[in-house]
Scaffold this motif. Sequence first.
Motif, PDB file in Angstrom:
ATOM      1  N   LEU A 399       0.746  -1.164  -0.050  1.00 12.55           N
ATOM      2  CA  LEU A 399       0.229   0.143   0.025  1.00 12.55           C
ATOM      3  C   LEU A 399       0.921   1.127   0.145  1.00 12.55           C
ATOM      4  N   ASP A 400       0.308   2.394  -0.086  1.00 10.31           N
ATOM      5  CA  ASP A 400       1.002   3.660  -0.370  1.00 10.31           C
ATOM      6  C   ASP A 400       1.935   3.875   0.792  1.00 10.31           C
ATOM      7  N   LEU A 401       3.219   3.813   0.598  1.00  8.69           N
ATOM      8  CA  LEU A 401       4.463   3.931   1.478  1.00  8.69           C
ATOM      9  C   LEU A 401       4.246   5.172   2.040  1.00  8.69           C
ATOM     10  N   GLY A 402       3.761   6.252   1.527  1.00  6.87           N
ATOM     11  CA  GLY A 402       3.670   7.548   2.136  1.00  6.87           C
ATOM     12  C   GLY A 402       2.572   7.696   3.338  1.00  6.87           C
ATOM     13  N   LYS A 403       2.048   6.770   3.366  1.00  8.93           N
ATOM     14  CA  LYS A 403       0.858   6.847   4.408  1.00  8.93           C
ATOM     15  C   LYS A 403       1.340   5.534   5.406  1.00  8.93           C
ATOM     16  N   LYS A 404       2.062   6.041   6.428  1.00  3.68           N
ATOM     17  CA  LYS A 404       2.467   5.047   7.487  1.00  3.68           C
ATOM     18  C   LYS A 404       1.287   4.593   8.243  1.00  3.68           C
ATOM     19  N   GLY A 405       1.127   3.291   8.471  1.00  7.87           N
ATOM     20  CA  GLY A 405       0.254   2.587   9.165  1.00  7.87           C
ATOM     21  C   GLY A 405      -1.028   2.576   8.312  1.00  7.87           C
ATOM     22  N   LEU A 406      -0.911   2.381   7.220  1.00  6.53           N
ATOM     23  CA  LEU A 406      -2.132   2.508   6.241  1.00  6.53           C
ATOM     24  C   LEU A 406      -2.648   0.965   6.355  1.00  6.53           C
ATOM     25  N   SER A 407      -1.705   0.272   6.033  1.00  8.25           N
ATOM     26  CA  SER A 407      -2.370  -1.457   6.011  1.00  8.25           C
ATOM     27  C   SER A 407      -3.035  -1.544   7.467  1.00  8.25           C
ATOM     28  N   SER A 408      -2.625  -1.083   8.640  1.00  9.43           N
ATOM     29  CA  SER A 408      -3.275  -1.449   9.708  1.00  9.43           C
ATOM     30  C   SER A 408      -4.481  -0.751   9.871  1.00  9.43           C
ATOM     31  N   SER A 409      -4.917   0.516   9.314  1.00  8.72           N
ATOM     32  CA  SER A 409      -5.990   1.221   9.339  1.00  8.72           C
ATOM     33  C   SER A 409      -6.816   0.418   8.270  1.00  8.72           C
ATOM     34  N   VAL A 410      -6.593  -0.181   7.242  1.00 10.31           N
ATOM     35  CA  VAL A 410      -7.436  -0.900   6.263  1.00 10.31           C
ATOM     36  C   VAL A 410      -7.891  -1.895   7.002  1.00 10.31           C
ATOM     37  N   LEU A 411      -7.074  -2.674   7.981  1.00 10.39           N
ATOM     38  CA  LEU A 411      -7.743  -4.108   8.581  1.00 10.39           C
ATOM     39  C   LEU A 411      -8.808  -3.412   9.822  1.00 10.39           C
ATOM     40  N   ARG A 412      -8.307  -2.386  10.521  1.00  7.45           N
ATOM     41  CA  ARG A 412      -9.179  -1.843  11.487  1.00  7.45           C
ATOM     42  C   ARG A 412     -10.708  -1.450  10.864  1.00  7.45           C
ATOM     43  N   HIS A 413     -10.485  -0.770   9.847  1.00  3.71           N
ATOM     44  CA  HIS A 413     -11.761  -0.296   8.999  1.00  3.71           C
ATOM     45  C   HIS A 413     -12.459  -1.476   8.789  1.00  3.71           C
ATOM     46  N   PHE A 414     -12.020  -2.644   8.346  1.00  3.86           N
ATOM     47  CA  PHE A 414     -12.853  -4.023   8.241  1.00  3.86           C
ATOM     48  C   PHE A 414     -13.603  -4.286   9.474  1.00  3.86           C
ATOM     49  N   TRP A 415     -12.696  -4.228  10.525  1.00  4.43           N
ATOM     50  CA  TRP A 415     -13.218  -4.977  11.696  1.00  4.43           C
ATOM     51  C   TRP A 415     -14.261  -4.005  12.323  1.00  4.43           C
ATOM     52  N   LEU A 416     -14.459  -2.674  12.243  1.00  2.76           N
ATOM     53  CA  LEU A 416     -15.415  -1.823  12.600  1.00  2.76           C
ATOM     54  C   LEU A 416     -16.680  -2.012  11.656  1.00  2.76           C
ATOM     55  N   GLU A 417     -16.246  -2.202  10.311  1.00  3.01           N
ATOM     56  CA  GLU A 417     -17.679  -1.957   9.207  1.00  3.01           C
ATOM     57  C   GLU A 417     -18.209  -3.517   9.191  1.00  3.01           C
ATOM     58  N   PHE A 418     -17.278  -4.671   9.392  1.00  2.00           N
ATOM     59  CA  PHE A 418     -18.134  -5.926   9.289  1.00  2.00           C
ATOM     60  C   PHE A 418     -17.968  -6.553  10.464  1.00  2.00           C
ATOM     61  N   PRO A 419     -18.732  -6.111  11.583  1.00  2.58           N
ATOM     62  CA  PRO A 419     -18.500  -7.123  12.903  1.00  2.58           C
ATOM     63  C   PRO A 419     -19.020  -8.475  12.737  1.00  2.58           C
ATOM     64  N   THR A 420     -19.863  -8.758  12.007  1.00  3.44           N
ATOM     65  CA  THR A 420     -20.413 -10.163  11.762  1.00  3.44           C
ATOM     66  C   THR A 420     -19.569 -11.032  10.975  1.00  3.44           C
TER      67      THR A 420
END
Length: 708
Positions: A399-420
């Motif tokens: 993922l975009d190297l200029g956005k530090k921590g973006l991969s973690s943010s994507v996973l957390r976004h999934f966790w919050l948006e799709f709890p089931t």
Amino acid sequence: MNGYPPADPPTRLADDRAWPPASQPLPAEPPSSDSVIRADNDTAPSQEADVPAEMLEATPPISVELIDNEPPAPQQTEVASEVTVTVEGEGNITFAARLQNFHYYSGDHVEPIAISSQDVAVCADERFVPPKSGLQDAAAKLAELGIAVLLAPAGSGRRTTALRLLCDVRGSSDLYDLEAAWQRPNVKCLEKLPNGGFLLDLSEPADKPAKRGFGTELLQWAAQRKQQGSRIVIITTHLAWSGPWADEARDAVVELGSPDAKTLVERELVVRGVAEGSKILDNPLYKPIWDSAPRAEDACRLAKMIASSPTDDPRHIIDQYQGWKSFFDTFPEKLHARIVLWSGALCNGGRRESVLRMSDALIGELGDDRSPKEILGGDISSKRFASAFIKDNGDRVELDLGKKGLSSSVLRHFWLEFPTQHKRFVSWAASQAAELPGDDAALVVDALVGLGIHYRAGEVFKQLRDTLAPRRRALAVRALSTAALDERFGSYMRSRLYTWLYGSPTQDVIDLVAEVCGGSFGARMPGPALARLRLAGERSAFGSDAVSTAWVCLATAHPQLVRAAIESWLADGRYPRAGLIAFMALAGTSTGSTLLMGEAGHELRSDETHAMVVTSLRRALEEPDAMPIADSIIRTWAARAEQGTLPGDVLIDLLGAVFAGDRYQDLKRFLPEEKLPDPGTFWHAVLSRAFYPMTNEAAVLDTLVRAG
């Protein structure tokens, strides 16, 4: 076998044990007598090769943000001051002892772990920011009842507030974290704690809810211990602190707010050496953050970002702090692109092939109803990556190297948006980690661990145990070790390591927990690791390589602690099986045998070592599964004595005690077939020592010299 007259005249040693007189024949079956044994008990063992160096290495750090404004993972160097408490089943006796008694418990218990001065430093006047509400109420309840229950979300700064409350009442000494390893909360586990200030985190629900009456008993216990000067603060959440038993303790409950975020960030910047922190934070671009009243963990995270940012541009820092919120404004609409994005976030920096393999596997699990023609006529892989905002970097993608921590943010976004879909997601990711190339699998596991720790998601680690461990044990061990040492999640993970060993666990689970205890977790927290390894030994089959290697690793890191524990378990008789397995693990390796016997075997001359070795080997020879291991140890030691690297006189005396009495059939396995050992040989001396009284010292000394 006929009688055997020794060539040497009878003699006597200082301990009044005699060599056989020449006139007395050896009976075909020697008489039964245990009079030579210095200690007794009964149980069984394990064995292993020398400790692999990689097990002693610290677990590679996994990138997880500091959470809840809490200190680094706990370490135990002064373990002798620790206290342990036991409840051996509900309604039974509670037992407590100093750590030198080595974790005498077999069921639900708490482990008091001393809180270090480094931990307490976060609540010093120059650093502590009080919560906006609840502090005075909590202090009043703690003074009146001896207990305060702080209700607040994880990450709200509640641990720091709890430490401040305890310090205000008791000072900074004799403060303990109470780690609960129980299936259900039970006040009996607290009955024999030392006097002190206690912090108990009950944020994670136990396997079974507390019974009615727990809240009442908790208040009664606190009132009683208050008279002795003790205090307890419990931190928990609304979800975990609920039920009839929670209502019983409502008088102690306080709703706790978060501290002022801007003030907390400013003070954390001072700690990190950032000058003009106040000026930086007064920038109007930060105002929406202050208006949102972030929790303490978010404030500390922001301070860390400001202190470590390569640019002074607040917009970049704020975007990173907000989890690259702007990125999700263009979140892919198509399912296939989303799946590629989630795969890339889990395996960020991995091979293109691995990310495609992961995404195809999930699409298949979800039911890909496209025909082969539609699949081949669909988007090519480069377009799939582009639609998921993933870029090529040689044969790898990220993922975009200029956005530090973006991969973690994507996973957390999934966790919050799709709890089931959490269970499906974790199962898919763990199964893929079991199949991908090793370095890519490590990326996936590290990402899962970060997600599990951030959301305190125990199901992540259970899935890693069940799916990953059978095929990628080293990765599973690393993941569980990281979780066990985490500053916020570690207490829960350490509890799970213990309760996984309840009942009749499989050998795979036993081996996995043992390997965690023998790695970085054991190196940094030897007390809790020793407790879990002891329980693993009680449940383990003889000869488990994983259990044996774990003992050698832990003993290499903490030799005095492990040796003392083994001696205690064997001599006391409370945990003979665990003591025996630990002894056999060490005795079967060059590293471990040096720990047990000292350099060149000098420790064998001490009464304590003599008793431990004799007791252990006699017990091992009684167990069919342990006997081959014991035989191997004895043969190795005998060869070393004949080579002169172990003291022959002492080893003859020791093995004579091992085989004395009714152990002639065991001894026969070491003697030449169809004939007696030649006079003057090592085994001749052992045979004589085992079955005949001694009356002449000069001949014995001559025999020992000739025996080596």
